[in-house]
Design a protein around this motif. Structure first.
Motif, PDB file in Angstrom:
ATOM      1  N   ASP A   1       0.818  -1.199   0.000  1.00 38.24           N
ATOM      2  CA  ASP A   1       0.000   0.000   0.000  1.00 38.24           C
ATOM      3  C   ASP A   1       0.863   1.265   0.000  1.00 38.24           C
ATOM      4  O   ASP A   1       2.088   1.204   0.033  1.00 38.24           O
ATOM      5  N   HIS A   2       0.193   2.403  -0.039  1.00 35.34           N
ATOM      6  CA  HIS A   2       0.864   3.686  -0.225  1.00 35.34           C
ATOM      7  C   HIS A   2       1.893   3.972   0.860  1.00 35.34           C
ATOM      8  O   HIS A   2       2.924   4.614   0.600  1.00 35.34           O
ATOM      9  N   SER A   3       1.663   3.508   2.063  1.00 32.50           N
ATOM     10  CA  SER A   3       2.584   3.803   3.164  1.00 32.50           C
ATOM     11  C   SER A   3       3.949   3.145   2.992  1.00 32.50           C
ATOM     12  O   SER A   3       4.905   3.523   3.656  1.00 32.50           O
ATOM     13  N   LEU A   4       4.043   2.177   2.071  1.00 34.03           N
ATOM     14  CA  LEU A   4       5.281   1.422   1.894  1.00 34.03           C
ATOM     15  C   LEU A   4       6.078   1.826   0.652  1.00 34.03           C
ATOM     16  O   LEU A   4       7.117   1.243   0.372  1.00 34.03           O
ATOM     17  N   ILE A   5       5.587   2.819  -0.100  1.00 36.79           N
ATOM     18  CA  ILE A   5       6.168   3.045  -1.427  1.00 36.79           C
ATOM     19  C   ILE A   5       7.646   3.419  -1.406  1.00 36.79           C
ATOM     20  O   ILE A   5       8.368   3.139  -2.368  1.00 36.79           O
ATOM     21  N   SER A   6       8.125   4.044  -0.352  1.00 31.20           N
ATOM     22  CA  SER A   6       9.549   4.418  -0.314  1.00 31.20           C
ATOM     23  C   SER A   6      10.451   3.213  -0.098  1.00 31.20           C
ATOM     24  O   SER A   6      11.673   3.317  -0.242  1.00 31.20           O
ATOM     25  N   LYS A   7       9.863   2.047   0.219  1.00 30.37           N
ATOM     26  CA  LYS A   7      10.643   0.839   0.478  1.00 30.37           C
ATOM     27  C   LYS A   7      10.424  -0.246  -0.579  1.00 30.37           C
ATOM     28  O   LYS A   7      10.941  -1.350  -0.449  1.00 30.37           O
ATOM     29  N   PHE A   8       9.655   0.072  -1.612  1.00 39.42           N
ATOM     30  CA  PHE A   8       9.380  -0.921  -2.651  1.00 39.42           C
ATOM     31  C   PHE A   8      10.671  -1.397  -3.325  1.00 39.42           C
ATOM     32  O   PHE A   8      11.621  -0.640  -3.484  1.00 39.42           O
ATOM     33  N   LYS A   9      10.644  -2.656  -3.782  1.00 41.61           N
ATOM     34  CA  LYS A   9      11.670  -3.187  -4.673  1.00 41.61           C
ATOM     35  C   LYS A   9      11.033  -3.406  -6.043  1.00 41.61           C
ATOM     36  O   LYS A   9       9.825  -3.608  -6.149  1.00 41.61           O
ATOM     37  N   PHE A  10      11.859  -3.390  -7.079  1.00 40.26           N
ATOM     38  CA  PHE A  10      11.349  -3.390  -8.437  1.00 40.26           C
ATOM     39  C   PHE A  10      12.048  -4.453  -9.274  1.00 40.26           C
ATOM     40  O   PHE A  10      13.247  -4.668  -9.140  1.00 40.26           O
ATOM     41  N   ASN A  11      11.275  -5.089 -10.156  1.00 41.32           N
ATOM     42  CA  ASN A  11      11.796  -6.161 -11.002  1.00 41.32           C
ATOM     43  C   ASN A  11      12.146  -5.663 -12.400  1.00 41.32           C
ATOM     44  O   ASN A  11      11.368  -4.925 -13.018  1.00 41.32           O
ATOM     45  N   PHE A  12      13.301  -6.108 -12.867  1.00 41.62           N
ATOM     46  CA  PHE A  12      13.759  -5.826 -14.226  1.00 41.62           C
ATOM     47  C   PHE A  12      14.248  -7.131 -14.852  1.00 41.62           C
ATOM     48  O   PHE A  12      14.663  -8.049 -14.147  1.00 41.62           O
ATOM     49  N   TYR A  13      14.195  -7.197 -16.168  1.00 38.58           N
ATOM     50  CA  TYR A  13      14.746  -8.349 -16.883  1.00 38.58           C
ATOM     51  C   TYR A  13      16.024  -7.893 -17.564  1.00 38.58           C
ATOM     52  O   TYR A  13      16.009  -7.028 -18.442  1.00 38.58           O
ATOM     53  N   ILE A  14      17.149  -8.500 -17.156  1.00 38.54           N
ATOM     54  CA  ILE A  14      18.462  -8.080 -17.643  1.00 38.54           C
ATOM     55  C   ILE A  14      19.288  -9.310 -18.019  1.00 38.54           C
ATOM     56  O   ILE A  14      19.402 -10.251 -17.218  1.00 38.54           O
ATOM     57  N   ASP A  15      19.839  -9.322 -19.226  1.00 39.93           N
ATOM     58  CA  ASP A  15      20.741 -10.398 -19.656  1.00 39.93           C
ATOM     59  C   ASP A  15      20.120 -11.785 -19.453  1.00 39.93           C
ATOM     60  O   ASP A  15      20.773 -12.722 -18.994  1.00 39.93           O
ATOM     61  N   GLY A  16      18.826 -11.906 -19.762  1.00 41.35           N
ATOM     62  CA  GLY A  16      18.189 -13.217 -19.688  1.00 41.35           C
ATOM     63  C   GLY A  16      17.720 -13.640 -18.320  1.00 41.35           C
ATOM     64  O   GLY A  16      17.303 -14.787 -18.125  1.00 41.35           O
ATOM     65  N   GLU A  17      17.762 -12.728 -17.330  1.00 41.28           N
ATOM     66  CA  GLU A  17      17.344 -13.082 -15.975  1.00 41.28           C
ATOM     67  C   GLU A  17      16.529 -11.957 -15.346  1.00 41.28           C
ATOM     68  O   GLU A  17      16.748 -10.778 -15.651  1.00 41.28           O
ATOM     69  N   LYS A  18      15.616 -12.335 -14.443  1.00 44.70           N
ATOM     70  CA  LYS A  18      14.894 -11.336 -13.672  1.00 44.70           C
ATOM     71  C   LYS A  18      15.754 -10.886 -12.500  1.00 44.70           C
ATOM     72  O   LYS A  18      16.266 -11.716 -11.749  1.00 44.70           O
ATOM     73  N   LYS A  19      15.905  -9.569 -12.362  1.00 45.55           N
ATOM     74  CA  LYS A  19      16.697  -8.992 -11.283  1.00 45.55           C
ATOM     75  C   LYS A  19      15.808  -8.063 -10.455  1.00 45.55           C
ATOM     76  O   LYS A  19      14.923  -7.409 -10.990  1.00 45.55           O
ATOM     77  N   THR A  20      16.088  -7.984  -9.157  1.00 43.46           N
ATOM     78  CA  THR A  20      15.312  -7.134  -8.264  1.00 43.46           C
ATOM     79  C   THR A  20      16.210  -6.073  -7.639  1.00 43.46           C
ATOM     80  O   THR A  20      17.273  -6.390  -7.105  1.00 43.46           O
TER      81      THR A  20
END
Length: 482
Positions: free
Chosen positions: A53-72
Motif C-alpha cells: 500500500d501507499h505507506s510502503l512506497i519508499s521501500k518498494f523493490k522493483f523487477n527488471f529483466y536483464i541479460d536473460g534473468e529477472k533482477k530485483t
C-alpha cells in the motif's frame, strides 16, 4: 631524512595503497544495463497475506529483466520533499513492459532512459525478413545479428509484466523492438506489442490560448485514451504525471488503447467486487498508481487539456488535481469565474452552461461544448463506461447530457463518435447522462462551474465560439465547412 622517518613514510604509503586497492575491489561499480521493466516486487501477491500500500512506497523493490534473468533492485526515491515524502522521479518514468537503459549502483537504480524514443538505440516495426545468425529486417531496416543477440517475448499483463526467451522462428511476420549495440548490430530482439501510428482527426496548436484551440485540444485524445483510475496522476498519487505535462497525445496512451479490446476493465471483472484481484487488475488498490502512464481519469484528462492549451513545451507545472476542486481552482488562478448558481437548462439562450465551461461535480469533471436549442449539452470527459462485452472500461469520449436519446446533444455525440472514432465505437456505445445526475453537487464542497474570462483573461475568442452552438462548433473543428 633519517632511515626511521623514511621507513615510516613508506609504511604509510603502503597502507594507503592497500586501502585504495581494497576499496576498488570491495565497492561495487556503477554499471549501465539494458533492461525491461516488469513492475513492483510482490505487487498483488496475495500469498504474502497483504498487498503493498501507499505507506510502503519508499521501500518498494522493483523487477527488471536483464541479460536473460529477472533482477530485483531498489530505486533511488529522489529528493526528500519532507520527512518520508520523496519526488520518486525515476518511478515516474517507468512503464511496465518497456525497454530502458538503466544505471545501477550498489543494487539501486539511479537513472533510467526509455529506449523507445531513441532511433539510434532501437528500431521498431514488423519483421519482413530474417535469417538465423545473419540478419533481421524490420520494415526497410536490415540489422545484422550476432552470436550474442538475445531473443525475448515481452508479455504485458495487469499486476506485473513478464518476459520469456523465444526462438527465432517466433519472429516471422511479427512486430518487434530491436535494440542496437555500439556497432549498430542487434543487441536484443523483443517480440512485443508495437502500436500503429495514430493521427487524430483534429489537430490542435500547443500553446495557442484561444477558446477554439481549447476545445480542439479536448478532442485530440478522444477515442484513443482509456480510463485508468489515477491515470495521468503521478506514480505516488499526488499530482501531475509526465504524461499530463506532455505536448500531444502521450504515446503510452495510444499504445495501451491499441493493445486492449472490449474485454478491458479498469477495475473488477464484470464490475463485481467479488472478482477483486490486485494481481490481475489495473485498479490502484494500494492507492499508488502503477499504471499512471496507460490512460487518463477525469481530472488527468482535463489537466492534460489545460496544459496543452497553455504550453508549448513538455515538463512544466501541471494542472492535475482532485476533480471536485478543479473548477474553483482555475477561477482562483485568475482565468475566469466560478459559481454554484447553476440550473438544468431548457434551451440554448438561457442556459448557464456556455462553450468551454469546466464543471466540477463531486468526484468528476467534464468540459462543455455548449448547450443545444433543446437544452441538452455536448460534453467531453474521461469516464468509466461499459463495453459491448459488459466490461467496465471507457475513457476519453464525446458524450451528451439530456433527457433522451432523441435530444440534439446525443445525436451530435453519436454522429461524431461513429464518424471519426469508429474503432472506439466497436467497443463502446455513446453515453447519455441525465441532467439531474450530471448537473448536481454538494453546496458545502468546492464543486461548481468554471467559465473562462474571454475579455481580459488567459484565453481569447477571436473565432466567436462563445456565441456558437455545439453543432456549429463541431462542424467547424472537424473542418466539415470545407
Amino acid at each position: 631524512m633519517n632511515s626511521k622517518t623514511l621507513i615510516r613514510i613508506i609504511l604509510v604509503l603502503i597502507v594507503i595503497g592497500i586501502g585504495f586497492l581494497l576499496n576498488r575491489t570491495i565497492s561495487p561499480k556503477k554499471i549501465q544495463k539494458e533492461a525491461v521493466f516488469l513492475g513492483v516486487e510482490g505487487y498483488g501477491d496475495l500469498t504474502k497475506g497483504e498487498n503493498l500500500d501507499h505507506s510502503l512506497i519508499s521501500k518498494f523493490k522493483f523487477n527488471f529483466y536483464i541479460d536473460g534473468e529477472k533482477k530485483t533492485f531498489l530505486i533511488n526515491n529522489g529528493k526528500e520533499v519532507k520527512k518520508g515524502v520523496y519526488t520518486f522521479t525515476i518511478q515516474n518514468r517507468l512503464q511496465e513492459g518497456y525497454v530502458y537503459d538503466i544505471a545501477i549502483n550498489n543494487d539501486t537504480v539511479e537513472n533510467v532512459k526509455l529506449l523507445d524514443n531513441d532511433s539510434k538505440s532501437m528500431i521498431m516495426g514488423k519483421v519482413n525478413d530474417i535469417q538465423e545468425n545473419k540478419f533481421i529486417q524490420v520494415g526497410e531496416e536490415k540489422i545484422d545479428l550476432t552470436k550474442d543477440t538475445g531473443i525475448y517475448k515481452i508479455i504485458w499483463k495487469a499486476g506485473s509484466s513478464s518476459i520469456e526467451k523465444v526462438g527465432i522462428d517466433n519472429l516471422k511476420n511479427q512486430k518487434v523492438k530491436v535494440t542496437l549495440d555500439k556497432n549498430g548490430k542487434a543487441k536484443n530482439i523483443y517480440l512485443t506489442f508495437v502500436s500503429e501510428k495514430y493521427i487524430p482527426p483534429v489537430i490542435a496548436i500547443p500553446g495557442e490560448k484561444t477558446l477554439k484551440n481549447f476545445l480542439t485540444t479536448a478532442l485530440q485524445p478522444v477515442g484513443t485514451t482509456l480510463y485508468i483510475y489515477g491515470g495521468s496522476w503521478d506514480w505516488q498519487d499526488e499530482g501531475s504525471s509526465l504524461q499530463a505535462t506532455t505536448i500531444g497525445i502521450p504515446q503510452s496512451w495510444i499504445d495501451f488503447y491499441q493493445y486492449q479490446n472490449a474485454d478491458y476493465t479498469y477495475c473488477d471483472r464484470d464490475d463485481n467486487e467479488e472478482n477483486k484481484d490486485s494481481s490481475n487488475s489495473y485498479y490502484p488498490y494500494g492507492e499508488w498508481n502503477q499504471y499512471y502512464y496507460a490512460g487518463a481519469d477525469c481530472s488527468g484528462y482535463v489537466g492534460w487539456v489545460v496544459y496543452n492549451t497553455l504550453n508549448k513545451e513538455n515538463g512544466k507545472d501541471g494542472y492535475v488535481m482532485g476533480a471536485t476542486k478543479m473548477a474553483k481552482t482555475f477561477a482562483e488562478n485568475g482565468w475566469g469565474t466560478w459559481t454554484q448558481d447553476v440550473k438544468i437548462p431548457v434551451n440554448h439562450n438561457d442556459s448557464d452552461f456556455k462553450v468551454g465551461d469546466i464543471f466540477s461535480m463531486n468526484g468528476h469533471v467534464w468540459i462543455s461544448f455548449g448547450t443545444c436549442d433543446d437544452g441538452s449539452i455536448v460534453i467531453t470527459h474521461s469516464t468509466p463506461s461499459k463495453s459491448v462485452n459488459g466490461q467496465p472500461g471507457g475513457g476519453v469520449q464525446i458524450s451528451a447530457i439530456g433527457t433522451s436519446e432523441d435530444c440534439e446533444a446525443y445525436q451530435l455525440a453519436k454522429k461524431y463518435m461513429e464518424k471519426y472514432y469508429p474503432d472506439w465505437c466497436k467497443r463502446y456505445k455513446v453515453i447519455l447522462k441525465k441532467p439531474e445526475d450530471y448537473i448536481k453537487f454538494k453546496k458545502d464542497s468546492a464543486a461548481g462551474k468554471f467559465s473562462w474570462n474571454l475579455e481580459n483573461g488567459i484565453l481569447t475568442d477571436p473565432d466567436s465560439y462563445a456565441n456558437k452552438k455545439p453543432a456549429e462548433i463541431l462542424k467547424d473543428i472537424f473542418q466539415e465547412n470545407k
